[in-house]
Design a protein around this motif. Structure first.
Motif, PDB file in Angstrom:
ATOM      1  N   LEU A  24      81.398  63.669  52.671  1.00  0.00           N
ATOM      2  CA  LEU A  24      80.520  64.701  52.125  1.00  0.00           C
ATOM      3  C   LEU A  24      81.128  66.087  52.276  1.00  0.00           C
ATOM      4  O   LEU A  24      81.079  66.910  51.343  1.00  0.00           O
ATOM      5  CB  LEU A  24      79.153  64.659  52.814  1.00  0.00           C
ATOM      6  N   ASN A  25      81.697  66.369  53.433  1.00  0.00           N
ATOM      7  CA  ASN A  25      82.317  67.682  53.663  1.00  0.00           C
ATOM      8  C   ASN A  25      83.532  67.896  52.762  1.00  0.00           C
ATOM      9  O   ASN A  25      83.810  69.027  52.344  1.00  0.00           O
ATOM     10  CB  ASN A  25      82.735  67.817  55.128  1.00  0.00           C
ATOM     11  N   THR A  26      84.236  66.813  52.450  1.00  0.00           N
ATOM     12  CA  THR A  26      85.439  66.911  51.621  1.00  0.00           C
ATOM     13  C   THR A  26      85.107  67.168  50.162  1.00  0.00           C
ATOM     14  O   THR A  26      85.735  67.988  49.491  1.00  0.00           O
ATOM     15  CB  THR A  26      86.281  65.628  51.736  1.00  0.00           C
ATOM     16  N   ILE A  27      84.103  66.465  49.651  1.00  0.00           N
ATOM     17  CA  ILE A  27      83.799  66.560  48.220  1.00  0.00           C
ATOM     18  C   ILE A  27      82.817  67.681  47.885  1.00  0.00           C
ATOM     19  O   ILE A  27      82.657  68.029  46.711  1.00  0.00           O
ATOM     20  CB  ILE A  27      83.232  65.228  47.673  1.00  0.00           C
ATOM     21  N   ARG A  28      82.176  68.251  48.890  1.00  0.00           N
ATOM     22  CA  ARG A  28      81.130  69.249  48.639  1.00  0.00           C
ATOM     23  C   ARG A  28      81.582  70.395  47.729  1.00  0.00           C
ATOM     24  O   ARG A  28      80.850  70.776  46.807  1.00  0.00           O
ATOM     25  CB  ARG A  28      80.598  69.806  49.959  1.00  0.00           C
ATOM     26  N   PRO A  29      82.781  70.975  47.925  1.00  0.00           N
ATOM     27  CA  PRO A  29      83.189  72.088  47.048  1.00  0.00           C
ATOM     28  C   PRO A  29      83.500  71.659  45.614  1.00  0.00           C
ATOM     29  O   PRO A  29      83.648  72.507  44.737  1.00  0.00           O
ATOM     30  CB  PRO A  29      84.462  72.627  47.737  1.00  0.00           C
ATOM     31  N   THR A  30      83.604  70.343  45.372  1.00  0.00           N
ATOM     32  CA  THR A  30      84.046  69.857  44.062  1.00  0.00           C
ATOM     33  C   THR A  30      82.921  69.311  43.196  1.00  0.00           C
ATOM     34  O   THR A  30      83.162  68.916  42.058  1.00  0.00           O
ATOM     35  CB  THR A  30      85.108  68.758  44.237  1.00  0.00           C
ATOM     36  N   ILE A  31      81.700  69.253  43.723  1.00  0.00           N
ATOM     37  CA  ILE A  31      80.585  68.669  42.969  1.00  0.00           C
ATOM     38  C   ILE A  31      79.409  69.637  42.901  1.00  0.00           C
ATOM     39  O   ILE A  31      79.361  70.630  43.630  1.00  0.00           O
ATOM     40  CB  ILE A  31      80.112  67.336  43.606  1.00  0.00           C
ATOM     41  N   LYS A  32      78.465  69.346  42.020  1.00  0.00           N
ATOM     42  CA  LYS A  32      77.273  70.165  41.890  1.00  0.00           C
ATOM     43  C   LYS A  32      76.397  70.030  43.140  1.00  0.00           C
ATOM     44  O   LYS A  32      76.440  69.005  43.825  1.00  0.00           O
ATOM     45  CB  LYS A  32      76.451  69.741  40.666  1.00  0.00           C
ATOM     46  N   VAL A  33      75.599  71.044  43.399  1.00  0.00           N
ATOM     47  CA  VAL A  33      74.677  70.994  44.530  1.00  0.00           C
ATOM     48  C   VAL A  33      73.715  69.825  44.377  1.00  0.00           C
ATOM     49  O   VAL A  33      73.385  69.133  45.340  1.00  0.00           O
ATOM     50  CB  VAL A  33      73.893  72.317  44.654  1.00  0.00           C
ATOM     51  N   SER A  34      73.270  69.591  43.146  1.00  0.00           N
ATOM     52  CA  SER A  34      72.337  68.490  42.892  1.00  0.00           C
ATOM     53  C   SER A  34      72.961  67.141  43.215  1.00  0.00           C
ATOM     54  O   SER A  34      72.301  66.249  43.752  1.00  0.00           O
ATOM     55  CB  SER A  34      71.886  68.507  41.429  1.00  0.00           C
ATOM     56  N   THR A  35      74.256  66.977  42.909  1.00  0.00           N
ATOM     57  CA  THR A  35      74.952  65.728  43.216  1.00  0.00           C
ATOM     58  C   THR A  35      75.107  65.563  44.724  1.00  0.00           C
ATOM     59  O   THR A  35      74.901  64.473  45.274  1.00  0.00           O
ATOM     60  CB  THR A  35      76.337  65.704  42.552  1.00  0.00           C
ATOM     61  N   TYR A  36      75.451  66.647  45.418  1.00  0.00           N
ATOM     62  CA  TYR A  36      75.582  66.598  46.881  1.00  0.00           C
ATOM     63  C   TYR A  36      74.243  66.206  47.518  1.00  0.00           C
ATOM     64  O   TYR A  36      74.193  65.340  48.409  1.00  0.00           O
ATOM     65  CB  TYR A  36      76.036  67.947  47.413  1.00  0.00           C
ATOM     66  N   ASP A  37      73.157  66.833  47.075  1.00  0.00           N
ATOM     67  CA  ASP A  37      71.835  66.532  47.624  1.00  0.00           C
ATOM     68  C   ASP A  37      71.459  65.073  47.375  1.00  0.00           C
ATOM     69  O   ASP A  37      70.816  64.424  48.202  1.00  0.00           O
ATOM     70  CB  ASP A  37      70.786  67.449  46.999  1.00  0.00           C
ATOM     71  N   TYR A  38      71.836  64.587  46.197  1.00  0.00           N
ATOM     72  CA  TYR A  38      71.571  63.191  45.812  1.00  0.00           C
ATOM     73  C   TYR A  38      72.266  62.247  46.789  1.00  0.00           C
ATOM     74  O   TYR A  38      71.633  61.339  47.356  1.00  0.00           O
ATOM     75  CB  TYR A  38      72.094  62.987  44.392  1.00  0.00           C
ATOM     76  N   TYR A  39      73.548  62.452  47.047  1.00  0.00           N
ATOM     77  CA  TYR A  39      74.300  61.614  47.987  1.00  0.00           C
ATOM     78  C   TYR A  39      73.750  61.750  49.406  1.00  0.00           C
ATOM     79  O   TYR A  39      73.537  60.756  50.105  1.00  0.00           O
ATOM     80  CB  TYR A  39      75.775  62.022  47.986  1.00  0.00           C
TER      81      TYR A  39
END
Length: 404
Positions: free
Chosen positions: A75-90
């Motif tokens: 999660l920490n690795t991909i967070r800058p590369t995805i939308k906030v909504s996608t991060y919250d979803y995961y």
């Protein structure tokens, strides 16, 4: 094509694309066959990639990293590369369901059988809100875990992604609860009155100007939603520039989202979601009424009301509406006061709009376009139970032609 020793993989020269491909077939711990591919422009470069992959795999596979440790890293690795909504979803699926059940397992011990049993078990468990989990929610867990372990596989932490060999739980058709014409009229009549806000209230309180503004705001929002079938995020992201009063249309361009970093107006769900919807004259007149009321309110309370982005529906301060406040203080009370089934959601108004149109004989393609579905098949899948009625309507229409 060059054949290599067993366990070394196969190298293929793709002449059309001028590249070399390495394919390694192997059997996972769960007995299922998998394949690993690497590509390069030259054979020398490919051999280096193969060597690096094997070294990385041999090194990383000795680690006893647990799933809960890896999910945090991922999660920490991909967070800058995805939308906030996608991060919250995961994050939601990992925190509430995946890690509590599988977090203590080592990555290399996870198998397709383990993951499938976890997914199947979710069908009989309740979610964080105490309600049974839907197939959509459970399959969301599968997508999250698949993405997470695919990243581990690509980084050499595991030999294969066990989720790839699992299947999503079967979606069972759910009966949609939609309102009848009489229930819609009752709902609107109730929403127009002040009385419903005192539902389940032990002590009657005086409605101040801000509360009156919200109650009226939600009444007009409900009326527009019934007339248009908008998603709730689309509805509360509308600006007055999106309303064409002369041509009786509303343009859907944006979506209001509640995320971990706050509420924000962003892009729509799909490209097809961007659309123009025609409205009837009565709905347009209601919007004119609301605009006049909002302007008077803004003028009277100009020192505290700041609708800087010109939203059609706002809170009493002129800002984006508050989802929690709306449901707790208004929607749930309104549903009970109007005599609707407990738990009837705002999204049910969208289903009601579509259903009433289809039952009245409207073309399903036109309904699909109003809803902003990606295709007509999506609309059919949701409202498949109405098809027999539509077929009867077609037969009645043909009979009226009196051709025979």
């Amino acid at each position: 094509m060059v054949r290599r020793a067993k366990g070394e993989g196969t190298i293929i020269h793709d002449k059309n694309n001028n590249r070399y491909i390495w394919r390694l077939k192997y059997v996972g711990n769960d007995g299922i066959k998998y394949s690993k591919y690497l590509t390069a422009k030259s054979k020398k470069e490919l051999m280096k990639k193969i060597g690096d992959y094997k070294k990385q795999g041999e090194s990383n596979l000795d680690h006893d990293i647990k799933l809960i440790e890896w999910t945090s890293t991922w999660l920490n690795t991909i967070r800058p590369t995805i939308k906030v909504s996608t991060y919250d979803y995961y994050y939601m699926f990992l925190k509430n369901y995946i890690n509590p059940a599988l977090g203590d397992k080592r990555l290399k011990d996870l198998t397709a059988l383990t993951v499938q049993e976890f997914l199947n078990g979710m069908l009989i468990k309740k979610g964080v809100k105490g309600k049974a989990l839907s197939e959509t929610t459970i399959n969301g867990m599968r997508r999250t875990l698949k993405a997470c372990l695919e990243y581990a596989f690509r980084n050499g932490l595991i030999k294969y992604n066990p989720v790839a060999a699992t299947k999503g739980v079967r979606k069972v058709g759910h009966e949609l609860y939609v309102l009848s014409k009489e229930q819609v009229k009752t709902l609107l009549a109730t929403a127009a009155q002040q009385d419903y806000i005192y539902t389940d209230v032990k002590q009657i309180f005086d409605e101040d100007a801000g509360m009156e503004y919200l109650r009226k705001c939600y009444y007009y929002a409900i009326a527009l939603d019934i007339a248009s079938g908008l998603r709730i995020g689309e509805l509360f992201a509308l600006t007055w520039e999106d309303i064409d009063f002369e041509n009786f249309t509303v343009f859907v361009r944006r979506n209001l989202q509640s995320r971990s970093n706050g509420r924000q107006i962003g892009s729509l769900k799909t490209l097809k979601s961007k659309r123009m919807i025609h409205l009837d004259e009565k709905t347009i007149n209601l919007l004119k009424e609301w605009r006049e009321y909002q302007n008077r309110y803004a003028k009277q309370y100009h020192s505290i009301f700041d609708n800087d982005i010109n939203l059609v529906f706002t809170n009493s301060w002129g800002k984006m509406y508050n989802h929690t406040n709306f449901y707790r203080r208004y929607w749930r009370k309104l549903v009970k006061a109007a005599g609707l089934p407990e738990g009837f959601s705002f999204h049910g108004l969208r289903h009601t709009h579509a259903t009433l149109l289809l039952l009245a004989g409207e073309n399903i393609k036109a309904v699909s376009e109003r809803l902003g579905h990606s295709s007509v098949s999506t609309t059919l899948n949701i409202y498949y139970n109405l098809v027999p009625n539509l077929q009867k309507h077609a037969a009645d229409t043909f009979a009226k032609l009196d051709l025979l």
